[in-house]
Design a protein around this motif. Structure first.
Motif, PDB file in Angstrom:
ATOM      1  N   PRO A 224       0.939  -1.389   0.111  1.00 57.01           N
ATOM      2  CA  PRO A 224       0.163   0.052   0.043  1.00 57.01           C
ATOM      3  C   PRO A 224       0.900   1.438  -0.032  1.00 57.01           C
ATOM      4  N   HIS A 225       1.974   1.263   0.871  1.00 57.72           N
ATOM      5  CA  HIS A 225       2.866   2.494   0.736  1.00 57.72           C
ATOM      6  C   HIS A 225       3.693   2.679  -0.484  1.00 57.72           C
ATOM      7  N   LEU A 226       3.989   1.459  -1.007  1.00 54.04           N
ATOM      8  CA  LEU A 226       4.505   1.637  -2.503  1.00 54.04           C
ATOM      9  C   LEU A 226       3.464   2.300  -3.448  1.00 54.04           C
ATOM     10  N   GLY A 227       2.344   1.793  -3.442  1.00 52.29           N
ATOM     11  CA  GLY A 227       1.367   2.688  -4.182  1.00 52.29           C
ATOM     12  C   GLY A 227       1.418   3.944  -4.082  1.00 52.29           C
ATOM     13  N   LEU A 228       1.242   4.261  -2.650  1.00 55.29           N
ATOM     14  CA  LEU A 228       0.997   5.893  -2.564  1.00 55.29           C
ATOM     15  C   LEU A 228       2.204   6.618  -2.840  1.00 55.29           C
ATOM     16  N   LEU A 229       3.606   5.898  -2.772  1.00 52.42           N
ATOM     17  CA  LEU A 229       4.601   6.623  -3.284  1.00 52.42           C
ATOM     18  C   LEU A 229       4.610   6.791  -4.875  1.00 52.42           C
ATOM     19  N   GLY A 230       4.033   5.898  -5.546  1.00 57.95           N
ATOM     20  CA  GLY A 230       3.867   6.068  -6.966  1.00 57.95           C
ATOM     21  C   GLY A 230       2.618   7.161  -7.290  1.00 57.95           C
TER      22      GLY A 230
END
Length: 335
Positions: A224-230
């Motif tokens: 989920p955090h990787l998605g937010l970073l993108g």
């Protein structure tokens, strides 16, 4: 930011002055407000993520996401054509300033409330006007110098004329605003460069700087955090497109003042997410900075509309639409 050409005002009572033929600026204003809301949402997401992940990691991942979105535009225009430039040094300087500004922004929001940081950043157009004198040899009239002094007084009110001014986050925000102003001035030397080329160079530069430092700061993100970073990069590009569209639909004099709505969004998000409530010092300082910025912008519009006055304040860098210096809230999609 590029502003549309000034529109002639039809004579009163003429057929062209009918209600049906008057320009409707509501869509342009709406695009500006939506663009600034997305920019502030992007900043809030960055503030939340920077409390968990190191700055280089954020820069690398969100720049990669931005490049994925830009890829179809780059392929359509031709990679070699987009990257071709006869001013490599100017691009290098601009990218270096951009890297420093983005890093300082994330460092400052890690410590300070989002509204405080954005308030300090609102002083950047005033800094551009002041720095244009020693750096570009331009002339600034006494009225704008008075406005600059009032705006800087507002910055001091936000920082507090006490020991709090030594707060690392406040100094980072002030340094970021100063670096942002230098970046706007450097953009003046690249005013003939296409918007896509500027976006690609700054995205590549910020992403490369983050990627170089990532091995020393890597933290395994959750999905989920990787998605937010993108999403950071995607949201910023969407905001940039909306702001540019607003300037195509309506005169800059109409839509630019609405960039200050970012402070309203910052106050709302800061209160909802972190429970931040600005104290009277910040509110008063923000009022002075906004008033000063609007006065400078209004003054530039008056000067640009009356070149026959032969004023010594004409041809100053903040009149350059490409530099965006007269725009109170000029933002970068790399933040």
């Amino acid at each position: 930011m590029s502003s549309p050409a000034s529109r002639a005002v039809p004579a009163a009572g003429s057929p062209s002055a009918s209600m049906e033929e008057r320009p409707d600026n509501r869509l342009g204003i709406l695009c500006m407000i939506l663009g600034m809301s997305l920019f502030t949402l992007n900043d809030a997401m960055g503030k939340w993520l920077v409390e968990i992940y190191p700055v280089p990691m954020i820069l690398a991942i969100r720049s990669a996401a931005s490049l994925l979105i830009l890829a179809p535009l780059i392929m359509r225009a031709g990679p070699l054509r987009v990257l071709r430039t006869d001013k490599p040094i100017a691009h290098l300087v601009r990218v270096a300033l951009m890297i420093a500004e983005v890093a300082l922004f994330y460092i400052s929001v890690r410590v300070l409330p989002l509204a405080d940081v954005l308030t300090i950043y609102m002083a950047a157009p005033l800094l551009v006007t002041a720095l244009s004198v020693p750096l570009l040899g331009e002339k600034v009239g006494p009225r704008r110098w008075c406005a600059i002094a009032v705006g800087f007084a507002g910055v001091l009110m936000v920082l507090r004329p006490t020991g709090d001014i030594l707060n690392f986050g406040a100094l980072a925000a002030l340094g970021g605003s100063f670096t942002f102003a230098l970046m706007l001035i450097s953009t003046r030397s690249l005013r003939g460069t296409g918007g896509l080329t500027l976006l690609v160079f700054q995205t590549l530069g910020v992403g490369a700087a983050g990627a170089i430092a990532v091995p020393f700061y890597w933290t395994l993100p959750t999905w989920p955090h990787l998605g937010l970073l993108g999403i950071l990069g995607v949201v910023a590009l969407a905001a940039h497109a909306l702001v540019n569209q607003s300037l195509k639909l309506s005169p800059a004099a109409v839509v630019v003042p609405y960039q200050y709505t970012s402070l309203v969004w910052a106050l709302a998000l800061g209160w909802i997410i972190w429970g931040d409530v600005p104290d009277p010092w910040v509110a008063a300082g923000a009022a002075l900075i906004v008033a000063s910025g609007l006065f400078v912008f209004h003054r530039e519009q008056r000067l640009a509309a009356a070149p026959e006055l032969n004023s010594p304040e004409l041809n100053s860098p903040e009149l350059s639409s490409e530099a965006g210096a007269a725009s109170p809230g000029r933002r970068s999609p790399d933040r």
